[in-house]
Write a protein that holds these residues in place. Structure first.
Motif, mmCIF file in Angstrom:
data_model
loop_
_atom_site.group_PDB
_atom_site.id
_atom_site.type_symbol
_atom_site.label_atom_id
_atom_site.label_comp_id
_atom_site.label_asym_id
_atom_site.label_seq_id
_atom_site.Cartn_x
_atom_site.Cartn_y
_atom_site.Cartn_z
ATOM 1 N N ALA A 268 0.850 -1.298 -0.064
ATOM 2 C CA ALA A 268 0.101 0.010 0.040
ATOM 3 C C ALA A 268 1.000 1.351 -0.255
ATOM 4 C CB ALA A 268 -0.973 0.125 1.214
ATOM 5 N N GLY A 269 2.083 1.134 0.953
ATOM 6 C CA GLY A 269 2.851 2.366 0.729
ATOM 7 C C GLY A 269 3.628 2.464 -0.499
ATOM 8 N N LYS A 270 3.836 1.444 -1.241
ATOM 9 C CA LYS A 270 4.484 1.781 -2.619
ATOM 10 C C LYS A 270 3.566 2.149 -3.664
ATOM 11 C CE LYS A 270 8.356 -1.574 -2.418
ATOM 12 N NZ LYS A 270 9.116 -2.696 -3.056
ATOM 13 N N LEU A 271 2.103 1.807 -3.502
ATOM 14 C CA LEU A 271 1.007 2.423 -4.394
ATOM 15 C C LEU A 271 0.823 3.784 -4.037
ATOM 16 C CD1 LEU A 271 -1.434 -0.567 -4.489
ATOM 17 C CD2 LEU A 271 0.534 0.097 -5.982
ATOM 18 N N LEU A 272 1.052 4.268 -2.675
ATOM 19 C CA LEU A 272 0.783 5.638 -2.512
ATOM 20 C C LEU A 272 1.967 6.513 -2.858
ATOM 21 C CD1 LEU A 272 -0.155 5.185 1.478
ATOM 22 C CD2 LEU A 272 -1.797 6.300 -0.316
ATOM 23 N N ALA A 273 3.154 5.886 -3.180
ATOM 24 C CA ALA A 273 4.389 6.563 -3.720
ATOM 25 C C ALA A 273 4.611 6.510 -5.085
ATOM 26 C CB ALA A 273 5.653 6.106 -2.892
ATOM 27 N N SER A 274 3.466 5.604 -5.722
ATOM 28 C CA SER A 274 3.529 5.288 -7.183
ATOM 29 C C SER A 274 4.655 4.864 -7.842
ATOM 30 C CB SER A 274 3.326 6.756 -8.063
ATOM 31 O OG SER A 274 2.941 6.296 -9.181
ATOM 32 N N ASN A 275 5.294 3.592 -6.773
ATOM 33 C CA ASN A 275 6.250 3.072 -7.164
ATOM 34 C C ASN A 275 6.367 2.081 -8.417
ATOM 35 O OD1 ASN A 275 7.950 0.128 -6.582
ATOM 36 N ND2 ASN A 275 9.171 1.749 -5.902
ATOM 37 N N ALA A 276 6.915 2.263 -9.289
ATOM 38 C CA ALA A 276 7.119 1.750 -10.791
ATOM 39 C C ALA A 276 6.975 0.327 -10.526
ATOM 40 C CB ALA A 276 8.206 2.443 -11.555
ATOM 41 N N GLU A 277 8.097 -0.408 -9.515
ATOM 42 C CA GLU A 277 8.070 -1.796 -9.656
ATOM 43 C C GLU A 277 6.796 -2.482 -9.001
ATOM 44 O OE1 GLU A 277 12.897 -2.532 -9.065
ATOM 45 O OE2 GLU A 277 11.556 -2.254 -7.219
ATOM 46 N N ALA A 278 6.303 -1.672 -7.896
ATOM 47 C CA ALA A 278 5.056 -2.422 -7.507
ATOM 48 C C ALA A 278 3.930 -2.226 -8.677
ATOM 49 C CB ALA A 278 4.729 -1.672 -6.327
ATOM 50 N N LEU A 279 3.875 -1.232 -9.228
ATOM 51 C CA LEU A 279 2.809 -1.009 -10.106
ATOM 52 C C LEU A 279 2.835 -1.794 -11.363
ATOM 53 C CD1 LEU A 279 2.393 2.981 -10.051
ATOM 54 C CD2 LEU A 279 0.718 1.272 -9.418
ATOM 55 N N SER A 280 4.077 -2.274 -11.747
ATOM 56 C CA SER A 280 4.142 -3.385 -12.691
ATOM 57 C C SER A 280 3.783 -4.778 -12.469
ATOM 58 C CB SER A 280 5.922 -3.300 -13.285
ATOM 59 O OG SER A 280 6.759 -4.040 -11.967
ATOM 60 N N LEU A 281 3.560 -5.080 -11.093
ATOM 61 C CA LEU A 281 2.789 -6.297 -10.906
ATOM 62 C C LEU A 281 1.316 -6.180 -11.167
ATOM 63 C CD1 LEU A 281 5.052 -7.019 -7.539
ATOM 64 C CD2 LEU A 281 5.339 -7.810 -10.168
ATOM 65 N N LEU A 282 0.780 -5.176 -11.350
ATOM 66 C CA LEU A 282 -0.760 -4.891 -11.285
ATOM 67 C C LEU A 282 -1.048 -4.895 -12.834
ATOM 68 C CD1 LEU A 282 -1.215 -2.456 -8.426
ATOM 69 C CD2 LEU A 282 -1.321 -4.844 -8.295
#
Length: 351
Positions: A268-282
Motif C-alpha cells: 500500500a505504501g508503494k502504491l501511495l508513492a506510485s512506485n514503478a516496480e510495484a505498479l508493474s505487478l498490477l
C-alpha cells in the motif's frame, strides 16, 4: 502424491464426506475460465471427482511395486490426473513438475513406438542389447560403467537415508506439509489442500485523490491485479504454467488479517508513492497519468461465481461480490513513516 492424499484424509472433513469439490473450483487460489463451468457440475460428478482424487493419491502410487504393466498404468493415470488439474486451475508450474517423475514409469519398450523401426532403429537396437544380456554374451562392463554404477548406488543410499524423516512424517498423525528435513533439500515432504476454504474472500485495494478519506463525496477507485478476481465483469485468466506470485499471496491474505501479512501494508505504501516496480505487478493503475492517490485502503469482499444464464450472466458478469467490511483502514504515506521505520523498510517518497 501419497503425502498429498494423506494430508487430505487427516485434514478437512469434506474429504471424507466427498464434498470438497463442491467448493474447490470457486475457492482455489486463482481460478481459470473452465473452473467457472466445472463449479456448476452436478453433485454426483463432484463426489466422483473427490473419490477419484483419493484413488489416485492414496492407491495408485503403490502400482509402482506391482510389475511393469502396473507401473505403466501408474504413469498414465498420474499424467492424466495432472493434465486435468492443469486445465481446471492456475496452480502455476506445480502440476507440470509433477508430470516429470511419472515419465520414468515408461521403459524403452513402452516408448519404442515413438522412434523409427527397422534394423537401424533405436527400438531394435535396445531389443538386441536385451537379448544379448539375457544370453550372457554382453561384454563385461568397462571402467566407466563401474564408476557410474557406484555413483548411482551411492546416490540411492543417500536418498534412502534422507527419506527416513519424510517417511516418518507420512506415518505420523501430525503430518506436516511442504517441509524440508535436511539442508540438501533433495527429499522433502509435500501436501496440498489439506483443508478447503468454503467461501472465497478477496482483498480489493482502493485509492482516492480526495483530501478527506471519510468525506461522503470521496471517489474510491480499484486497483486491478493481473489474474486474481477483482472486477466482476473480467473473465478469469489462464496462465499455467506461469505464476503471478503477488496474486497468489493475495489469496492467502484474504482469509487472514493484515497484521498477519504486513507485506500488504508495504505494498500500500508503494502504491501511495506510485512506485514503478510495484505498479508493474498490477494490471490496472487507476491513477496512471495522474498524481498518486492521497489515501489507500483495503476492502474485504465475498466472491461467488455468477449463475450461468442468470441475471449476472446476461450482464456479462463472471463474479457476484458482496462487501464484508474494511480489511485495513485508509492510510496516507505520512501515516506509514513510523510503521516503515520500525520494520527497517526504506522510506518512500511520492514520484
Amino acid at each position: 502424491m501419497l503425502g498429498a492424499g494423506l494430508i487430505k484424509i487427516r485434514g478437512d472433513r469434506c474429504w471424507w464426506d466427498l464434498t470438497c469439490m463442491d467448493f474447490h473450483y470457486e475457492t482455489q487460489p486463482v481460478p481459470n475460465p473452465l473452473a467457472y463451468y466445472l463449479h456448476r457440475s452436478p453433485w454426483w460428478f463432484h463426489r466422483f471427482e473427490t473419490l477419484s482424487n483419493h484413488f489416485l493419491e492414496l492407491l495408485v502410487p503403490f502400482f509402482l511395486f506391482l510389475g511393469r504393466r502396473m507401473c505403466i498404468v501408474h504413469g498414465v493415470l498420474q499424467i492424466l490426473f495432472q493434465v486435468v488439474l492443469i486445465i481446471s486451475g492456475n496452480l502455476s508450474f506445480l502440476n507440470w513438475l509433477t508430470i516429470v517423475p511419472s515419465l520414468a514409469c515408461f521403459d524403452d519398450a513402452a516408448l519404442g513406438f515413438l522412434f523409427p523401426s527397422g534394423p537401424q532403429g533405436l527400438k531394435d537396437r535396445v531389443l538386441k542389447i536385451q537379448r544379448m544380456e539375457a544370453q550372457g554374451i554382453w561384454p563385461a562392463p568397462r571402467y566407466g560403467c563401474v564408476v557410474r554404477r557406484l555413483v548411482n548406488l551411492s546416490l540411492g543410499v543417500l536418498v534412502a537415508w534422507l527419506s527416513v524423516p519424510v517417511v516418518l512424517n507420512l506415518l505420523s498423525s501430525k503430518q506436516v506439509m511442504n517441509t524440508s528435513f535436511s539442508p540438501l533439500r533433495i527429499v522433502n515432504t509435500y501436501g496440498a489442500f489439506g483443508s478447503i476454504t468454503k467461501e472465497r474472500t478477496e482483498v480489493i485495494l482502493q485509492g482516492t485523490a480526495s483530501p478527506n478519506a471519510s468525506a461522503p463525496d470521496a471517489v474510491w477507485e480499484d486497483y486491478e491485479f493481473k489474474c486474481k478476481p477483482g472486477d466482476p465483469w473480467r473473465r478469469p485468466c489462464l496462465i499455467s504454467p506461469y505464476h503471478y506470485r503477488l496474486d497468489w499471496l493475495m489469496w492467502f491474505a484474504a482469509f487472514q488479517t493484515y497484521e498477519q501479512n504486513e507485506w500488504i501494508i508495504h505494498l500500500a505504501g508503494k502504491l501511495l508513492a506510485s512506485n514503478a516496480e510495484a505498479l508493474s505487478l498490477l494490471a490496472l493503475n487507476p491513477f496512471e497519468g495522474r498524481a498518486p492517490p492521497r489515501w489507500i485502503r483495503g476492502e474485504h469482499y465475498r466472491y461467488r461465481f455468477s449463475l450461468p444464464g442468470g441475471k449476472h450472466a446476461t450482464e456479462g458478469k463472471w463474479w457476484a461480490r458482496k462487501r464484508i467490511g474494511p480489511y485495513f483502514p485508509p492510510l496516507r504515506l505520512k501515516d506509514l513513516k513510523d510503521y516503515f521505520k520500525a520494520r527497517k523498510w526504506p522510506l518512500l517518497e511520492p514520484v
